[in-house]
Every structure is written in structure tokens, then in C-alpha cells.
Design an enzyme around this catalytic site. Structure first.
Site, PDB file in Angstrom:
ATOM      1  N   SER A 192      47.545  33.244  47.909  1.00  0.00           N
ATOM      2  CA  SER A 192      48.795  33.631  48.573  1.00  0.00           C
ATOM      3  C   SER A 192      49.948  32.676  48.288  1.00  0.00           C
ATOM      4  O   SER A 192      50.803  32.452  49.151  1.00  0.00           O
ATOM      5  CB  SER A 192      48.580  33.795  50.082  1.00  0.00           C
ATOM      6  OG  SER A 192      47.660  34.852  50.331  1.00  0.00           O
TER       7      SER A 192
ATOM      8  N   GLY B  66      45.000  36.950  48.450  1.00  0.00           N
ATOM      9  CA  GLY B  66      45.520  38.294  48.689  1.00  0.00           C
ATOM     10  C   GLY B  66      45.724  38.640  50.157  1.00  0.00           C
ATOM     11  O   GLY B  66      45.907  39.814  50.502  1.00  0.00           O
TER      12      GLY B  66
ATOM     13  N   GLU C 190      40.679  27.654  45.483  1.00  0.00           N
ATOM     14  CA  GLU C 190      41.132  28.933  46.027  1.00  0.00           C
ATOM     15  C   GLU C 190      40.270  29.309  47.227  1.00  0.00           C
ATOM     16  O   GLU C 190      39.182  29.878  47.056  1.00  0.00           O
ATOM     17  CB  GLU C 190      41.023  30.026  44.966  1.00  0.00           C
ATOM     18  CG  GLU C 190      41.853  29.771  43.733  1.00  0.00           C
ATOM     19  CD  GLU C 190      42.215  31.065  43.015  1.00  0.00           C
ATOM     20  OE1 GLU C 190      43.407  31.309  42.846  1.00  0.00           O
ATOM     21  OE2 GLU C 190      41.315  31.826  42.657  1.00  0.00           O
TER      22      GLU C 190
ATOM     23  N   GLU D 106      36.215  36.267  43.040  1.00  0.00           N
ATOM     24  CA  GLU D 106      35.935  37.700  42.898  1.00  0.00           C
ATOM     25  C   GLU D 106      34.761  37.942  41.956  1.00  0.00           C
ATOM     26  O   GLU D 106      34.004  38.902  42.132  1.00  0.00           O
ATOM     27  CB  GLU D 106      37.213  38.430  42.451  1.00  0.00           C
ATOM     28  CG  GLU D 106      38.208  38.510  43.605  1.00  0.00           C
ATOM     29  CD  GLU D 106      39.675  38.487  43.210  1.00  0.00           C
ATOM     30  OE1 GLU D 106      39.998  38.752  42.040  1.00  0.00           O
ATOM     31  OE2 GLU D 106      40.496  38.193  44.102  1.00  0.00           O
TER      32      GLU D 106
ATOM     33  N   GLY E 103      47.966  34.958  42.000  1.00  0.00           N
ATOM     34  CA  GLY E 103      47.524  36.326  41.767  1.00  0.00           C
ATOM     35  C   GLY E 103      48.703  37.286  41.851  1.00  0.00           C
ATOM     36  O   GLY E 103      49.498  37.403  40.916  1.00  0.00           O
ATOM     37  N   GLY E 104      48.824  37.954  42.984  1.00  0.00           N
ATOM     38  CA  GLY E 104      49.814  39.026  43.149  1.00  0.00           C
ATOM     39  C   GLY E 104      51.215  38.665  42.697  1.00  0.00           C
ATOM     40  O   GLY E 104      51.887  39.461  42.024  1.00  0.00           O
TER      41      GLY E 104
ATOM     42  N   ASN F 154      47.158  34.887  37.349  1.00  0.00           N
ATOM     43  CA  ASN F 154      45.946  35.681  37.130  1.00  0.00           C
ATOM     44  C   ASN F 154      46.286  37.124  37.482  1.00  0.00           C
ATOM     45  O   ASN F 154      46.459  37.451  38.648  1.00  0.00           O
ATOM     46  CB  ASN F 154      44.839  35.132  38.041  1.00  0.00           C
ATOM     47  CG  ASN F 154      43.574  35.974  38.013  1.00  0.00           C
ATOM     48  OD1 ASN F 154      43.452  36.891  37.198  1.00  0.00           O
ATOM     49  ND2 ASN F 154      42.637  35.660  38.898  1.00  0.00           N
ATOM     50  N   TRP F 155      46.388  37.954  36.456  1.00  0.00           N
ATOM     51  CA  TRP F 155      46.775  39.358  36.684  1.00  0.00           C
ATOM     52  C   TRP F 155      45.614  40.192  37.240  1.00  0.00           C
ATOM     53  O   TRP F 155      45.805  41.332  37.612  1.00  0.00           O
ATOM     54  CB  TRP F 155      47.309  39.971  35.389  1.00  0.00           C
ATOM     55  CG  TRP F 155      48.752  39.637  35.112  1.00  0.00           C
ATOM     56  CD1 TRP F 155      49.492  38.643  35.691  1.00  0.00           C
ATOM     57  CD2 TRP F 155      49.627  40.311  34.189  1.00  0.00           C
ATOM     58  NE1 TRP F 155      50.766  38.660  35.193  1.00  0.00           N
ATOM     59  CE2 TRP F 155      50.884  39.667  34.264  1.00  0.00           C
ATOM     60  CE3 TRP F 155      49.475  41.380  33.306  1.00  0.00           C
ATOM     61  CZ2 TRP F 155      51.986  40.069  33.501  1.00  0.00           C
ATOM     62  CZ3 TRP F 155      50.565  41.781  32.528  1.00  0.00           C
ATOM     63  CH2 TRP F 155      51.813  41.134  32.635  1.00  0.00           C
ATOM     64  N   LYS F 156      44.397  39.629  37.227  1.00  0.00           N
ATOM     65  CA  LYS F 156      43.210  40.365  37.697  1.00  0.00           C
ATOM     66  C   LYS F 156      43.148  41.731  36.998  1.00  0.00           C
ATOM     67  O   LYS F 156      43.515  41.814  35.834  1.00  0.00           O
ATOM     68  CB  LYS F 156      43.232  40.464  39.227  1.00  0.00           C
ATOM     69  CG  LYS F 156      43.425  39.085  39.881  1.00  0.00           C
ATOM     70  CD  LYS F 156      43.210  39.084  41.359  1.00  0.00           C
ATOM     71  CE  LYS F 156      43.437  37.664  41.903  1.00  0.00           C
ATOM     72  NZ  LYS F 156      43.144  37.532  43.320  1.00  0.00           N
TER      73      LYS F 156
ATOM     74  N   HIS G 187      35.918  32.577  39.241  1.00  0.00           N
ATOM     75  CA  HIS G 187      36.806  33.076  40.304  1.00  0.00           C
ATOM     76  C   HIS G 187      35.956  33.671  41.424  1.00  0.00           C
ATOM     77  O   HIS G 187      34.909  34.267  41.162  1.00  0.00           O
ATOM     78  CB  HIS G 187      37.750  34.134  39.728  1.00  0.00           C
ATOM     79  CG  HIS G 187      38.850  34.484  40.677  1.00  0.00           C
ATOM     80  ND1 HIS G 187      38.657  35.348  41.728  1.00  0.00           N
ATOM     81  CD2 HIS G 187      40.132  34.061  40.772  1.00  0.00           C
ATOM     82  CE1 HIS G 187      39.778  35.445  42.411  1.00  0.00           C
ATOM     83  NE2 HIS G 187      40.698  34.678  41.861  1.00  0.00           N
TER      84      HIS G 187
HETATM   85  P1  13P Z   1      46.819  35.877  45.381  1.00  0.00           P
HETATM   86  O1  13P Z   1      47.909  34.957  44.855  1.00  0.00           O
HETATM   87  O2  13P Z   1      47.125  37.324  45.168  1.00  0.00           O
HETATM   88  O3  13P Z   1      46.440  35.526  46.771  1.00  0.00           O
HETATM   89  O4  13P Z   1      45.521  35.604  44.464  1.00  0.00           O
HETATM   90  C1  13P Z   1      45.115  34.311  44.241  1.00  0.00           C
HETATM   91  C2  13P Z   1      44.065  34.313  43.201  1.00  0.00           C
HETATM   92  O5  13P Z   1      42.958  34.775  43.416  1.00  0.00           O
HETATM   93  C3  13P Z   1      44.417  33.781  41.869  1.00  0.00           C
HETATM   94  O6  13P Z   1      43.294  33.646  41.061  1.00  0.00           O
END
Ligand code: 13P
Length: 247
Positions: free
Chosen positions: A207, A168, A162, A94, A228-229, A8-10, A92
Site C-alpha cells: 500500500s 492491496g 511486504e 502471493e 503494486g497497484g 510489480n504489475w502482478k 512474493h
Molecule cells: P500494493 O502496493 O498494491 O499494496 O502491492 C504491494 C505488493 O505486493 C508489491 O509487490
């Protein structure tokens, strides 16, 4: 069941970032797991073009529940499909936090997605306060009951656990906590959709990085990751794909 490594590149990435896709495909032409990247909407079509004929699947990070109309700034499932997406992340944390998305809205979006032939990746997870209060299973149980689409099958639904406090932050639940939650989710899905539950991929997200992926993928009922990251860099995401392929 084929496991799924999803990125997920957000709200990250421009056309220059497609170089990471080329690097990922060069190093991982035929992984043993499914490999999916969900870039921002502006990059879906170009990433899907770059991925055509390869092992990489391309998805979106959200969709609207309605098929079309006066919804400025929103994107319909038909538009996502037209751009080349096969999957869409929904609910998600967020979006639940930033946009106030409720289980009811997430379910409506997921139903629009599966009706259109997209795979819905429905996200659930508890906050740190809920975790510390011992409410994790109650919270995610109620989220899953409220969010998964009617007509869900192993083919059209993926669930991503999640924990909000692990996103993050570099922090993750213990392997025992992940095991407890994923086994609980499998059972809850069984109650909701019967035998189809056995084939639904339950991803862990929060993470995940190359250094902890192998341990997490060894946990029962962890069928992949939502990253994510670490999905932004081909080397890191590729290492996670390798860990999942070996699991
Ligand atoms: P991180 O891997 O950056 O913690 O993010 C997880 C996430 O929210 C994937 O949707």
C-alpha cells in the site's frame, strides 16, 4: 547506495499498458533513484525494448530454479535475460500463498537468478495473524535466513519487506513498526553476509502510494519501495519515484 523504486504489475497489463511506460519516461528521464518495473512475462521483451537506453530497468515476477527442461508454463532465468530483464522478484507472498512456495524453493530460484547475473528481489512478510500475535520478527527472520541465496552481495540481492496484511489493503504498519523491522533486517543480513549487508537495498512494500511515500522513505533503512497497484499508473509511480529521489 542508490535507492530503488520498483513496481510489480502482478497479473495486470497488456500491450496497451506500455503507454504508461512512455509517459513515465517522458516525465522522469533521469531520476536520482533506480527505477524498475516488473510487468507480466508477456510484456517483458516489449517493455525492455521501450526502455532501452533510458533510466528504466525491467524485471520479472518469478523464474524457475532449473535452467531448462520439461516444466510446462515455466520460464528460466536465461529466457528472462534474453527478453531484457535485469531483475526478478522471488518469493512474493502471493506466490508463497497461491503456489505454496517455500523458503527452500525461493532460495533455489534466487540462486539460479544470481548465478545468471540477475538481481534477485527476495520478498518476505508476516500475515496479519502473525503480526497480531507479535511474531513479526520471528517470522521474517526465519524467512530471510531460509530464502536469501548463497553468494548474496549488495549488487545481486534486494530484500523487500511486504507485510501480507498491507498488500492491496490500503493499510500499512506504523512508521515505528517499519523502522523496527528494517533495522532488524539490516542486522540479520549482517549476520548472514557480513559487510555486504550495508549496501543491500531493503524495500518496503504494501500500500505504498504518493500520499504516504515521503513519510515511509524517511524511515531509516528503508532504501526504496516495491509498489503494486500504484505502479500501474505513470503519474502515481512517477510521484513515488520523485518522493524517493528527494529522500
Ligand atoms: P500494493 O502496493 O498494491 O499494496 O502491492 C504491494 C505488493 O505486493 C508489491 O509487490
Amino acid at each position: 547506495m542508490k535507492k530503488l523504486a520498483a513496481g510489480n504489475w502482478k497479473m495486470n497489463g497488456t500491450r496497451a499498458s506500455l503507454a504508461e511506460v512512455a509517459a513515465l519516461l517522458a516525465a522522469h528521464p533521469a531520476p536520482a533513484c533506480e527505477m524498475l518495473l516488473c510487468p507480466p512475462a508477456t510484456l517483458i521483451a516489449q517493455m525492455a525494448d521501450a526502455a532501452r537506453g533510458s533510466a528504466l530497468l525491467v524485471g520479472a515476477q518469478d523464474c524457475h530454479a532449473k535452467p531448462q527442461g520439461a516444466h510446462t508454463g515455466d520460464i528460466s532465468v536465461a529466457m528472462l535475460k534474453d527478453a531484457g530483464a535485469t531483475h526478478v522478484i522471488l518469493g512474493h507472498s502471493e506466490r508463497r500463498t497461491d503456489r505454496g512456495e517455500t523458503d527452500e524453493l525461493v532460495r533455489a530460484k534466487a540462486e539460479a537468478a544470481v548465478d545468471a547475473g540477475l538481481v534477485a528481489i527476495v520478498c518476505i512478510g508476516e500475515t496479519e495473524a502473525e503480526h497480531d500475535a507479535g511474531k513479526t520478527l520471528a517470522v521474517i527472520g526465519s524467512q530471510i535466513d531460509g530464502s536469501i541465496p548463497g553468494g548474496a552481495t549488495a549488487a545481486n540481492l534486494v530484500v523487500a519487506y511486504e507485510p501480507v496484511w498491507a498488500i492491496g489493503t490500503g493499510r500499512t504498519p506504523t512508521l515505528a513498526e517499519i523502522a523496527e523491522v528494517h533495522s532488524f533486517l539490516r542486522g540479520r543480513l549482517r549476520g548472514l553476509i557480513g559487510d555486504e549487508a550495508e549496501g543491500v537495498r531493503i524495500l518496503y512494500g504494501g500500500s505504498v502510494k504518493p500520499s504516504n511515500a515521503g513519510d515511509i522513505f524517511a524511515v531509516p533503512h528503508v532504501d526504496g519501495a516495491l509498489v503494486g497497484g500504484a505502479s500501474l499508473k505513470a503519474a502515481d509511480f512517477g510521484a513515488i519515484v520523485d518522493a524517493l529521489s528527494a529522500a
